[in-house]
Write an enzyme that holds these catalytic residues in place. Structure first.
Site, short mmCIF file in Angstrom:
data_model
loop_
_atom_site.label_atom_id
_atom_site.label_comp_id
_atom_site.label_asym_id
_atom_site.label_seq_id
_atom_site.Cartn_x
_atom_site.Cartn_y
_atom_site.Cartn_z
N LYS A 191 36.86 53.05 45.01
CA LYS A 191 35.57 52.66 45.60
C LYS A 191 34.71 53.90 45.71
O LYS A 191 35.22 55.02 45.86
CB LYS A 191 35.78 52.08 47.01
CG LYS A 191 34.69 51.10 47.42
CD LYS A 191 34.95 49.72 46.84
CE LYS A 191 33.97 48.69 47.29
NZ LYS A 191 34.40 47.33 46.91
N ASP A 224 28.57 47.01 44.17
CA ASP A 224 28.98 46.61 45.52
C ASP A 224 27.68 46.41 46.30
O ASP A 224 26.62 46.21 45.70
CB ASP A 224 29.90 47.68 46.12
CG ASP A 224 30.61 47.22 47.38
OD1 ASP A 224 31.48 46.35 47.28
OD2 ASP A 224 30.28 47.69 48.49
#
Ligand code: NAD
Length: 417
Positions: A105, A145
């Site tokens: 991430k 995201d």
């Protein structure tokens, strides 16, 4: 809304799963921490000629099952701890659906609404240049995201390809179709939510076609899930967004509601609604199925006491606090966890990467059929663990499946000094 540290939630879930697995403590400790985190300071020229600095991160949590995979978030709340936690969840999401990826991430601490498009492009290209040594089609494959999308993915791909003097569309997923994206990607998360709902109703001997449904959060994931669940015959009786909730006991035409939200910016005020009420009222409505599809920690333990739905399918990431999860388990409410229910997004990202590597585009029908196979196989594996491992709920069963796969890959690789 309750404040819950996401990294602690992740570690708690791993501890819960490990109680039902034969995993050595030292291996479990290894799997609870990221392999590496790159912390960067980006210096970017603004439109007025000044230079602004930004904190940015990329966490590679675990790569035992394949390239690190996970999104890039632009938000003022991005920090090292959040990025680490989110990268950990990706490890178990890719493992439970058994696609050959690890978890990663990244993010930049900023509010994108404060910057012009050209500033955002320079910020994104600066970030792409900094993470270039880490990423690559076989190394680490980022995706969108919160507050990032096709535009940012296209910029990152272009920066990487320019600096590497190559074409490598599989370095990132979530691209626009013309830039190497996949058909079916936009609907994928709502579609996997629908498959998960259909499977759990089937498992419980209930018919989704006869069900009443409430959906919290009428954005990408929630509205597509509502459309597809309605297509199966269910009555979607309540939906909400950040402006309010609407209710009609007869069930909505969910595509009409979507058009209304597109035109007005909100579901509130929809003229087909019998009633408008607050967001908490939606979460505690007496329905057969509740789909939280908005934000994390939407349901805390107090609210969970009042939840009347028989089944919850998590389209959002982390919509229940760990305490709320315990309350629903006590009440015998079946919760299909986020790592499985919303894994359609990362699964079709995987299909995008496969198509990029093959240099061959699949039809939308193929994408949807392959997605259905992945989600139903993952559901079956979760149910096997639920029935065989004496676990308290479906979430722990899903983690048992996922942690087992990661541990097997880690142990099978042997030890590097
Ligand atoms: P989105 O921004 O398109 O939609 C979010 C919706 O939630 C918006 O309609 C917003 O108004 C609504 N909302 C915000 N606060 C609310 C509140 N308090 N009550 C009711 N509604 C509220 O985002 P999305 O892409 O649909 O993502 C939703 C969730 O699904 C997030 O948790 C995200 O992490 C998760 N998710 C999305 C994907 C994807 O591919 N889009 C993949 C995996 C997980």
């Amino acid at each position: 809304m309750a404040e819950t540290n996401p990294f602690e939630s992740l570690q708690e879930q791993l501890d819960d799963a490990s109680e039902h697995l034969d995993v050595r403590d030292d291996v479990l400790e290894r799997l609870k921490q990221p392999e590496r985190v790159l912390e960067m300071t980006l210096s970017v020229e603004m439109d007025d000629g000044s230079v602004e600095t930004f904190n940015a991160y990329r966490s590679q949590f675990n790569g035992d099952r394949g390239p690190y995979k996970g999104g890039i978030r632009y938000h003022p709340g991005v920090d090292r701890a959040e990025v680490k936690a989110l990268s950990g969840w990706m490890v178990y999401k890719t493992a439970v659906v058994d696609i050959p990826y690890g978890g990663g991430k990244g993010g930049i601490e900023l509010d994108p609404s404060d910057y012009s498009e050209s500033e955002l492009e320079r910020i994104t290209r600066s970030f792409a240049a900094e993470i270039r040594p880490l990423i690559g089609e076989d190394k680490d494959v980022p995706a969108p995201d919160v507050n990032t999308g096709q535009r940012e993915m296209n910029w990152i791909k272009d920066t990487y390809e320019t600096l590497e003097n190559t074409t490598a569309p599989g370095v990132i997923t979530g691209k626009a179709l013309e830039n190497g994206g996949s058909k079916g990607r936009v609907e994928a998360t709502g579609r996997s939510t629908m498959f998960a709902a259909r499977e759990v109703f089937d498992y419980l001997g209930k018919d989704l076609a006869d069900a009443t449904v409430a959906v919290q959060g009428y954005g990408n994931a929630g509205s597509v899930a509502a459309n597809l669940i309605e297509d199966l015959g269910a009555d979607v009786v309540a939906v909400s967004d950040s402006s309010g909730a609407i209710y009609d006991p007869e069930g909505f035409d969910t595509r009409h509601v979507k058009d209304f939200k597109r035109d007005t910016g909100s579901v509130a005020g929809y003229d087909g609604a019998a009633e408008e009420f607050g967001n908490d009222d939606l979460l505690t409505l007496d329905v057969d199925l509740l789909v939280p599809a908005a934000l994390e920690n939407a349901i805390d333990a107090d609210l969970a006491e009042d939840v009347q739905a028989d089944v919850v399918v998590e389209a959002a990431n982390g919509p229940l606090t760990p305490d709320a999860d315990d309350v629903l388990t006590e009440k015998n409410v079946h919760v299909v966890p986020d790592i499985l229910a919303n894994a359609g997004g990362v699964t079709v990202s995987y299909f995008e990467w496969v198509q990029n590597r093959q240099r061959f585009q699949w039809t939308e029908q193929r994408v949807n059929e392959e997605l259905e196979a992945v989600i139903t196989d993952a559901f079956d594996a979760m149910i096997d663990a639920y029935e065989d491992s004496d676990v308290p709920n479906l979430r722990t069963a899903a983690y048992v499946v996922a942690v087992r796969r990661v541990v097997d890959a880690y142990e099978g690789s042997g030890t590097w000094p």
